[in-house]
Scaffold this motif. Structure first.
Motif, short mmCIF file in Angstrom:
data_model
loop_
_atom_site.label_atom_id
_atom_site.label_comp_id
_atom_site.label_asym_id
_atom_site.label_seq_id
_atom_site.Cartn_x
_atom_site.Cartn_y
_atom_site.Cartn_z
N ILE A 205 0.73 -1.35 0.17
CA ILE A 205 0.05 -0.07 -0.05
C ILE A 205 0.75 1.24 -0.02
CG2 ILE A 205 -2.14 -1.12 1.14
CD1 ILE A 205 -1.08 0.18 3.81
N GLN A 206 0.30 2.29 -0.71
CA GLN A 206 1.25 3.59 -0.64
C GLN A 206 1.72 3.97 0.50
OE1 GLN A 206 0.78 6.51 -3.50
NE2 GLN A 206 -1.12 5.59 -4.39
N GLN A 207 1.22 3.81 1.66
CA GLN A 207 1.65 4.38 3.00
C GLN A 207 2.92 3.73 3.43
OE1 GLN A 207 -1.63 3.51 2.09
NE2 GLN A 207 -2.98 4.36 3.72
N LYS A 208 3.12 2.37 2.79
CA LYS A 208 4.11 1.79 3.33
C LYS A 208 5.08 1.69 2.06
CE LYS A 208 1.56 -0.62 6.80
NZ LYS A 208 0.94 -2.04 7.32
N LYS A 209 5.26 2.42 1.26
CA LYS A 209 6.16 2.51 0.02
C LYS A 209 7.60 2.61 0.37
CE LYS A 209 6.00 6.16 -2.35
NZ LYS A 209 5.61 7.23 -3.19
N ASP A 210 7.66 3.82 1.34
CA ASP A 210 8.87 4.17 1.96
C ASP A 210 9.53 3.09 2.90
OD1 ASP A 210 8.69 6.56 0.30
OD2 ASP A 210 8.02 7.68 2.02
N LEU A 211 8.70 2.44 3.60
CA LEU A 211 9.45 1.43 4.49
C LEU A 211 10.13 0.33 3.81
CD1 LEU A 211 9.36 0.14 7.32
CD2 LEU A 211 7.09 -0.91 6.70
N VAL A 212 9.31 -0.23 2.68
CA VAL A 212 9.81 -1.16 1.81
C VAL A 212 11.03 -0.70 1.01
CG1 VAL A 212 9.54 -2.79 -0.13
CG2 VAL A 212 7.60 -2.24 1.32
N GLU B 108 13.12 1.44 1.99
CA GLU B 108 14.40 1.69 2.98
C GLU B 108 14.97 0.01 3.24
OE1 GLU B 108 12.78 3.59 6.44
OE2 GLU B 108 12.44 5.43 5.37
N ALA B 109 14.04 -0.86 3.37
CA ALA B 109 14.59 -2.10 3.72
C ALA B 109 15.41 -2.84 2.39
CB ALA B 109 13.25 -2.97 4.03
N LEU B 110 14.84 -2.36 1.29
CA LEU B 110 15.56 -2.74 0.12
C LEU B 110 17.16 -2.17 -0.12
CD1 LEU B 110 12.66 -2.94 -2.59
CD2 LEU B 110 13.70 -4.70 -1.47
N VAL B 111 17.12 -0.99 0.21
CA VAL B 111 18.48 -0.13 -0.15
C VAL B 111 19.25 -0.70 1.26
CG1 VAL B 111 19.44 2.03 0.56
CG2 VAL B 111 17.36 1.81 -0.98
N ASP C 275 19.45 -1.17 -5.57
CA ASP C 275 19.12 0.13 -6.12
C ASP C 275 17.46 0.27 -6.49
OD1 ASP C 275 21.65 1.71 -5.84
OD2 ASP C 275 22.32 0.89 -7.76
N ILE C 276 16.82 0.85 -6.14
CA ILE C 276 15.42 1.21 -6.55
C ILE C 276 15.60 1.62 -8.23
CG2 ILE C 276 13.16 2.19 -6.23
CD1 ILE C 276 14.43 0.50 -4.07
N ILE C 277 14.94 0.81 -8.92
CA ILE C 277 15.03 1.30 -10.35
C ILE C 277 13.76 1.90 -10.79
CG2 ILE C 277 15.25 0.39 -12.93
CD1 ILE C 277 17.79 0.15 -10.92
N GLU C 278 12.46 1.49 -10.24
CA GLU C 278 11.24 1.98 -11.03
C GLU C 278 10.34 1.69 -9.84
OE1 GLU C 278 8.28 2.06 -14.54
OE2 GLU C 278 10.23 0.35 -14.43
N THR C 279 9.26 2.68 -9.45
CA THR C 279 8.20 2.56 -8.77
C THR C 279 6.81 2.67 -9.42
OG1 THR C 279 9.46 3.48 -7.03
CG2 THR C 279 6.97 3.34 -6.58
N ILE C 280 6.01 1.76 -9.68
CA ILE C 280 5.10 1.60 -10.36
C ILE C 280 3.77 2.06 -9.45
CG2 ILE C 280 3.70 0.44 -11.96
CD1 ILE C 280 6.08 -1.57 -12.39
N LEU C 281 2.78 2.72 -9.69
CA LEU C 281 1.42 2.99 -8.98
C LEU C 281 0.24 2.72 -9.87
CD1 LEU C 281 2.78 6.63 -7.99
CD2 LEU C 281 2.95 4.50 -6.52
#
Length: 313
Positions: free
Chosen positions: A278-285, A287-290, A295-301
Protein backbone atom coordinates in the motif's frame (compact mmCIF):
# COMPACT_ATOMS: atom_id res chain seq x y z
CA UNK A 1 -25.82 -28.45 -1.77
CA UNK A 2 -26.09 -25.39 0.46
CA UNK A 3 -23.38 -22.76 0.61
CA UNK A 4 -22.80 -19.94 3.05
CA UNK A 5 -21.81 -16.55 1.70
CA UNK A 6 -19.51 -14.68 4.06
CA UNK A 7 -19.34 -10.95 3.32
CA UNK A 8 -16.79 -8.56 4.85
CA UNK A 9 -17.23 -4.78 4.50
CA UNK A 10 -13.69 -3.42 4.69
CA UNK A 11 -11.11 -1.25 2.87
CA UNK A 12 -8.98 -1.55 -0.27
CA UNK A 13 -5.93 -1.89 1.96
CA UNK A 14 -7.34 -5.02 3.58
CA UNK A 15 -8.43 -6.86 0.41
CA UNK A 16 -5.31 -8.96 -0.04
CA UNK A 17 -4.83 -10.15 3.57
CA UNK A 18 -8.56 -10.84 4.03
CA UNK A 19 -8.64 -12.74 0.74
CA UNK A 20 -5.76 -14.86 1.99
CA UNK A 21 -7.56 -15.54 5.28
CA UNK A 22 -10.69 -16.65 3.41
CA UNK A 23 -8.61 -18.85 1.13
CA UNK A 24 -6.94 -20.53 4.12
CA UNK A 25 -10.39 -21.11 5.64
CA UNK A 26 -11.40 -23.18 2.62
CA UNK A 27 -12.82 -20.68 0.13
CA UNK A 28 -11.85 -21.38 -3.48
CA UNK A 29 -11.67 -17.68 -4.27
CA UNK A 30 -13.21 -14.31 -3.51
CA UNK A 31 -15.55 -11.77 -5.08
CA UNK A 32 -14.60 -8.13 -4.58
CA UNK A 33 -17.30 -5.46 -4.81
CA UNK A 34 -15.47 -2.15 -5.23
CA UNK A 35 -17.46 1.01 -6.14
CA UNK A 36 -14.45 2.07 -8.23
CA UNK A 37 -15.69 -0.44 -10.82
CA UNK A 38 -18.74 1.75 -11.46
CA UNK A 39 -16.63 4.60 -12.86
CA UNK A 40 -13.69 2.64 -14.27
CA UNK A 41 -13.12 3.23 -17.99
CA UNK A 42 -13.00 0.08 -20.11
CA UNK A 43 -12.14 -0.68 -23.71
CA UNK A 44 -14.97 -2.66 -25.28
CA UNK A 45 -12.67 -4.77 -27.45
CA UNK A 46 -11.67 -6.85 -24.43
CA UNK A 47 -15.17 -7.80 -23.30
CA UNK A 48 -15.32 -6.34 -19.80
CA UNK A 49 -18.59 -6.00 -17.93
CA UNK A 50 -20.46 -2.72 -18.44
CA UNK A 51 -23.97 -3.00 -17.03
CA UNK A 52 -23.10 -2.90 -13.38
CA UNK A 53 -25.80 -2.23 -10.82
CA UNK A 54 -24.82 0.49 -8.30
CA UNK A 55 -27.06 -1.23 -5.74
CA UNK A 56 -24.59 -4.13 -5.69
CA UNK A 57 -21.76 -1.93 -4.43
CA UNK A 58 -21.12 -0.18 -1.10
CA UNK A 59 -21.14 3.62 -0.93
CA UNK A 60 -17.75 3.52 0.82
CA UNK A 61 -15.06 0.90 1.24
CA UNK A 62 -15.23 -2.49 -0.45
CA UNK A 63 -17.00 -5.77 0.17
CA UNK A 64 -15.08 -9.03 -0.01
CA UNK A 65 -17.21 -12.16 -0.41
CA UNK A 66 -16.41 -15.85 -0.29
CA UNK A 67 -18.44 -19.06 -0.28
CA UNK A 68 -18.10 -21.91 2.21
CA UNK A 69 -20.07 -25.19 2.33
CA UNK A 70 -22.71 -25.38 5.04
CA UNK A 71 -21.58 -28.07 7.49
CA UNK A 72 -21.31 -28.75 11.22
CA UNK A 73 -18.01 -26.82 11.42
CA UNK A 74 -19.25 -23.66 9.70
CA UNK A 75 -19.78 -21.70 12.94
CA UNK A 76 -16.24 -22.42 14.13
CA UNK A 77 -14.81 -21.54 10.72
CA UNK A 78 -16.60 -18.17 10.65
CA UNK A 79 -15.42 -17.31 14.17
CA UNK A 80 -11.83 -18.21 13.20
CA UNK A 81 -12.12 -15.96 10.12
CA UNK A 82 -13.37 -13.05 12.24
CA UNK A 83 -10.53 -13.51 14.73
CA UNK A 84 -7.89 -13.62 11.98
CA UNK A 85 -9.27 -10.48 10.37
CA UNK A 86 -9.27 -8.61 13.70
CA UNK A 87 -5.64 -9.66 14.22
CA UNK A 88 -4.66 -7.73 11.08
CA UNK A 89 -4.75 -4.60 13.24
CA UNK A 90 -1.39 -5.75 14.62
CA UNK A 91 0.09 -5.02 11.17
CA UNK A 92 -1.45 -1.50 11.06
CA UNK A 93 -3.92 -2.56 8.37
CA UNK A 94 -7.02 -0.35 8.22
CA UNK A 95 -10.08 -2.64 8.42
CA UNK A 96 -12.65 0.13 7.91
CA UNK A 97 -16.16 -0.83 9.03
CA UNK A 98 -15.06 -4.47 9.40
CA UNK A 99 -18.66 -5.72 9.25
CA UNK A 100 -19.05 -9.47 8.71
CA UNK A 101 -22.38 -10.91 7.54
CA UNK A 102 -23.42 -14.46 6.68
CA UNK A 103 -26.16 -15.62 4.29
CA UNK A 104 -27.12 -18.93 2.67
CA UNK A 105 -27.21 -19.54 -1.10
CA UNK A 106 -27.95 -22.51 -3.35
CA UNK A 107 -25.12 -24.11 -5.31
CA UNK A 108 -26.59 -23.03 -8.66
CA UNK A 109 -26.83 -19.41 -7.50
CA UNK A 110 -23.25 -19.57 -6.18
CA UNK A 111 -21.87 -20.78 -9.51
CA UNK A 112 -23.71 -18.07 -11.42
CA UNK A 113 -22.55 -15.37 -9.01
CA UNK A 114 -18.94 -16.43 -9.56
CA UNK A 115 -18.96 -16.34 -13.34
CA UNK A 116 -20.63 -12.98 -13.83
CA UNK A 117 -17.62 -11.27 -12.22
CA UNK A 118 -14.95 -12.70 -14.57
CA UNK A 119 -14.47 -11.87 -18.24
CA UNK A 120 -11.40 -11.68 -20.49
CA UNK A 121 -9.25 -8.73 -19.41
CA UNK A 122 -6.17 -7.34 -21.15
CA UNK A 123 -3.89 -6.42 -18.27
CA UNK A 124 -0.68 -5.38 -20.01
CA UNK A 125 0.92 -4.80 -23.39
CA UNK A 126 1.25 -8.54 -24.02
CA UNK A 127 -1.00 -10.42 -21.58
CA UNK A 128 -4.71 -11.12 -21.44
CA UNK A 129 -6.30 -13.08 -18.58
CA UNK A 130 -9.10 -15.37 -19.82
CA UNK A 131 -11.45 -17.44 -17.60
CA UNK A 132 -11.43 -21.06 -18.70
CA UNK A 133 -15.14 -21.04 -19.60
CA UNK A 134 -14.83 -18.06 -22.00
CA UNK A 135 -14.11 -18.32 -25.72
CA UNK A 136 -11.60 -15.62 -26.61
CA UNK A 137 -9.95 -14.76 -29.92
CA UNK A 138 -6.55 -13.00 -29.60
CA UNK A 139 -6.51 -9.43 -30.88
CA UNK A 140 -2.94 -9.73 -32.21
CA UNK A 141 -0.57 -12.53 -33.12
CA UNK A 142 1.88 -11.73 -30.31
CA UNK A 143 -0.78 -11.57 -27.55
CA UNK A 144 -0.11 -13.95 -24.64
CA UNK A 145 -3.15 -15.66 -23.11
CA UNK A 146 -3.19 -16.88 -19.50
CA UNK A 147 -6.14 -19.13 -18.68
CA UNK A 148 -7.33 -19.12 -15.07
CA UNK A 149 -10.24 -20.67 -13.24
CA UNK A 150 -11.12 -18.58 -10.16
CA UNK A 151 -13.01 -21.58 -8.83
CA UNK A 152 -9.82 -23.56 -8.37
CA UNK A 153 -7.17 -20.93 -7.69
CA UNK A 154 -6.55 -18.04 -5.31
CA UNK A 155 -6.31 -14.90 -7.43
CA UNK A 156 -7.71 -14.07 -10.86
CA UNK A 157 -4.71 -12.11 -12.12
CA UNK A 158 -6.61 -8.82 -12.42
CA UNK A 159 -5.91 -7.20 -9.04
CA UNK A 160 -3.67 -4.10 -9.36
CA UNK A 161 -0.81 -5.74 -7.43
CA UNK A 162 -0.77 -8.69 -9.84
CA UNK A 163 -1.15 -6.51 -12.91
CA UNK A 164 1.84 -4.39 -11.86
CA UNK A 165 3.94 -7.52 -11.25
CA UNK A 166 3.16 -8.86 -14.71
CA UNK A 167 3.97 -5.50 -16.28
CA UNK A 168 7.27 -5.46 -14.37
CA UNK A 169 8.05 -9.03 -15.48
CA UNK A 170 7.53 -7.94 -19.09
CA UNK A 171 10.23 -5.30 -18.62
CA UNK A 172 12.75 -7.50 -16.83
CA UNK A 173 12.52 -11.20 -17.78
CA UNK A 174 14.82 -12.24 -20.61
CA UNK A 175 14.96 -15.58 -22.47
CA UNK A 176 16.98 -18.06 -20.44
CA UNK A 177 16.44 -16.33 -17.09
CA UNK A 178 15.91 -18.21 -13.84
CA UNK A 179 12.94 -16.81 -11.93
CA UNK A 180 11.64 -17.36 -8.39
CA UNK A 181 8.02 -16.54 -7.53
CA UNK A 182 7.56 -16.12 -3.76
CA UNK A 183 4.00 -16.64 -2.50
CA UNK A 184 2.77 -17.85 -5.87
CA UNK A 185 -0.94 -18.18 -5.01
CA UNK A 186 -2.69 -19.06 -8.28
CA UNK A 187 0.65 -19.36 -10.09
CA UNK A 188 -0.22 -16.55 -12.50
CA UNK A 189 3.15 -14.75 -12.15
CA UNK A 190 5.07 -17.97 -12.75
CA UNK A 191 2.96 -18.65 -15.84
CA UNK A 192 3.71 -15.14 -17.13
CA UNK A 193 7.46 -15.55 -16.53
CA UNK A 194 7.48 -18.87 -18.42
CA UNK A 195 5.58 -17.35 -21.35
CA UNK A 196 8.12 -14.51 -21.46
CA UNK A 197 10.90 -17.02 -22.09
CA UNK A 198 12.30 -17.83 -18.64
CA UNK A 199 14.27 -21.07 -18.73
CA UNK A 200 13.44 -22.16 -15.19
CA UNK A 201 10.77 -20.88 -12.80
CA UNK A 202 10.55 -21.93 -9.15
CA UNK A 203 7.27 -21.05 -7.43
CA UNK A 204 6.87 -21.26 -3.65
CA UNK A 205 3.90 -20.95 -1.33
CA UNK A 206 3.50 -21.94 2.30
CA UNK A 207 -0.17 -22.86 1.78
CA UNK A 208 -0.65 -26.44 0.60
CA UNK A 209 -4.00 -25.56 -1.01
CA UNK A 210 -2.36 -22.76 -3.01
CA UNK A 211 0.36 -25.17 -4.17
CA UNK A 212 -2.27 -27.61 -5.44
CA UNK A 213 -4.21 -24.85 -7.20
CA UNK A 214 -1.07 -23.40 -8.78
CA UNK A 215 -0.07 -26.82 -10.13
CA UNK A 216 -3.45 -27.11 -11.84
CA UNK A 217 -3.08 -23.70 -13.46
CA UNK A 218 0.49 -24.47 -14.55
CA UNK A 219 -0.75 -27.62 -16.28
CA UNK A 220 -3.72 -25.78 -17.79
CA UNK A 221 -1.36 -23.23 -19.40
CA UNK A 222 1.09 -25.91 -20.61
CA UNK A 223 4.18 -24.56 -18.83
CA UNK A 224 4.86 -27.57 -16.58
CA UNK A 225 8.26 -28.18 -18.20
CA UNK A 226 9.44 -24.74 -17.11
CA UNK A 227 7.64 -24.13 -13.80
CA UNK A 228 8.14 -26.13 -10.60
CA UNK A 229 5.72 -25.54 -7.71
CA UNK A 230 6.80 -26.33 -4.14
CA UNK A 231 5.49 -25.78 -0.63
CA UNK A 232 8.02 -23.54 1.10
CA UNK A 233 8.24 -20.63 3.52
CA UNK A 234 9.44 -17.62 1.51
CA UNK A 235 13.07 -18.32 0.46
CA UNK A 236 14.02 -20.77 3.22
CA UNK A 237 16.61 -23.22 1.93
CA UNK A 238 16.92 -21.61 -1.52
CA UNK A 239 20.55 -21.62 -2.77
CA UNK A 240 22.58 -18.41 -3.01
CA UNK A 241 22.63 -16.49 -6.30
CA UNK A 242 20.17 -18.91 -7.87
CA UNK A 243 17.85 -16.43 -9.62
CA UNK A 244 18.06 -13.68 -12.21
CA UNK A 245 14.64 -12.38 -11.18
CA UNK A 246 12.69 -12.78 -7.93
CA UNK A 247 9.08 -11.62 -7.74
CA UNK A 248 6.94 -11.41 -4.59
CA UNK A 249 3.35 -10.19 -4.51
CA UNK A 250 2.78 -10.30 -0.76
CA UNK A 251 2.27 -7.94 2.17
CA UNK A 252 4.74 -5.09 2.74
CA UNK A 253 5.30 -6.32 6.30
CA UNK A 254 6.50 -9.67 4.95
CA UNK A 255 8.68 -8.13 2.24
CA UNK A 256 10.70 -6.08 4.73
CA UNK A 257 11.35 -9.21 6.81
CA UNK A 258 13.04 -11.18 4.04
CA UNK A 259 14.88 -8.61 1.91
CA UNK A 260 18.22 -10.01 3.13
CA UNK A 261 17.19 -13.46 1.86
CA UNK A 262 16.25 -11.94 -1.50
CA UNK A 263 19.67 -10.28 -1.67
CA UNK A 264 21.26 -13.65 -0.92
CA UNK A 265 19.30 -15.58 -3.55
CA UNK A 266 19.34 -13.15 -6.49
CA UNK A 267 22.45 -12.87 -8.66
CA UNK A 268 24.51 -9.64 -8.65
CA UNK A 269 22.80 -7.34 -11.13
CA UNK A 270 19.61 -9.37 -10.78
CA UNK A 271 16.13 -7.95 -10.25
CA UNK A 272 13.64 -8.05 -7.40
CA UNK A 273 10.00 -7.16 -8.12
CA UNK A 274 8.04 -6.45 -4.94
CA UNK A 275 4.29 -5.79 -4.88
CA UNK A 276 1.31 -6.02 -2.54
CA UNK A 277 2.43 -2.72 -1.02
CA UNK A 278 0.00 0.00 0.00
CA UNK A 279 1.19 3.54 -0.71
CA UNK A 280 1.58 4.41 2.98
CA UNK A 281 4.23 1.68 3.34
CA UNK A 282 6.14 2.37 0.13
CA UNK A 283 9.02 4.15 1.88
CA UNK A 284 9.29 1.41 4.51
CA UNK A 285 9.88 -1.19 1.78
CA UNK A 286 12.29 1.04 -0.14
CA UNK A 287 14.40 1.61 2.97
CA UNK A 288 14.58 -2.15 3.64
CA UNK A 289 15.62 -2.83 0.03
CA UNK A 290 18.37 -0.21 0.05
CA UNK A 291 19.67 -1.54 3.38
CA UNK A 292 19.81 -5.04 1.88
CA UNK A 293 21.93 -3.88 -1.06
CA UNK A 294 19.45 -2.95 -3.78
CA UNK A 295 19.11 0.07 -6.05
CA UNK A 296 15.52 1.22 -6.62
CA UNK A 297 15.05 1.24 -10.40
CA UNK A 298 11.37 2.01 -10.77
CA UNK A 299 8.24 2.55 -8.70
CA UNK A 300 4.91 1.64 -10.32
CA UNK A 301 1.63 3.04 -8.98
CA UNK A 302 -1.88 1.72 -9.62
CA UNK A 303 -4.86 2.90 -7.61
CA UNK A 304 -3.77 2.65 -3.94
CA UNK A 305 -1.06 0.08 -4.63
CA UNK A 306 2.68 0.17 -5.32
CA UNK A 307 5.13 -2.18 -7.02
CA UNK A 308 8.89 -1.67 -6.83
CA UNK A 309 11.54 -2.87 -9.26
CA UNK A 310 14.96 -3.05 -7.58
CA UNK A 311 18.36 -4.23 -8.83
CA UNK A 312 20.95 -6.07 -6.73
CA UNK A 313 24.16 -4.10 -6.48
Amino acid sequence: MKWSEISIHTTNEAIEPISHILHEAGASGVVIEDPFELTKEREDQFGEIYQLNPDDYPEEGVIVKAYLPVNSFLGETVEAIKESINNLIIYDIDLGLNQVTISEVNEEEWATAWKKYYNPVKISEKFTIVPTWEIYEPVSSDELIIELDPGMAFGTGTHPTTVMCIQALERTVRPGDRVIDVGTGSGVLSIAAAMLGAEDVRAYDLDEVAVTSAKLNIKLNKVSKTVTISQNNLLDGVPEKSADVIVANILAEVIVRFTDDVARCVKPGGTFIASGIIQQKKDLVKEALVAAGFDIIETILMEDWVAIIAKRI
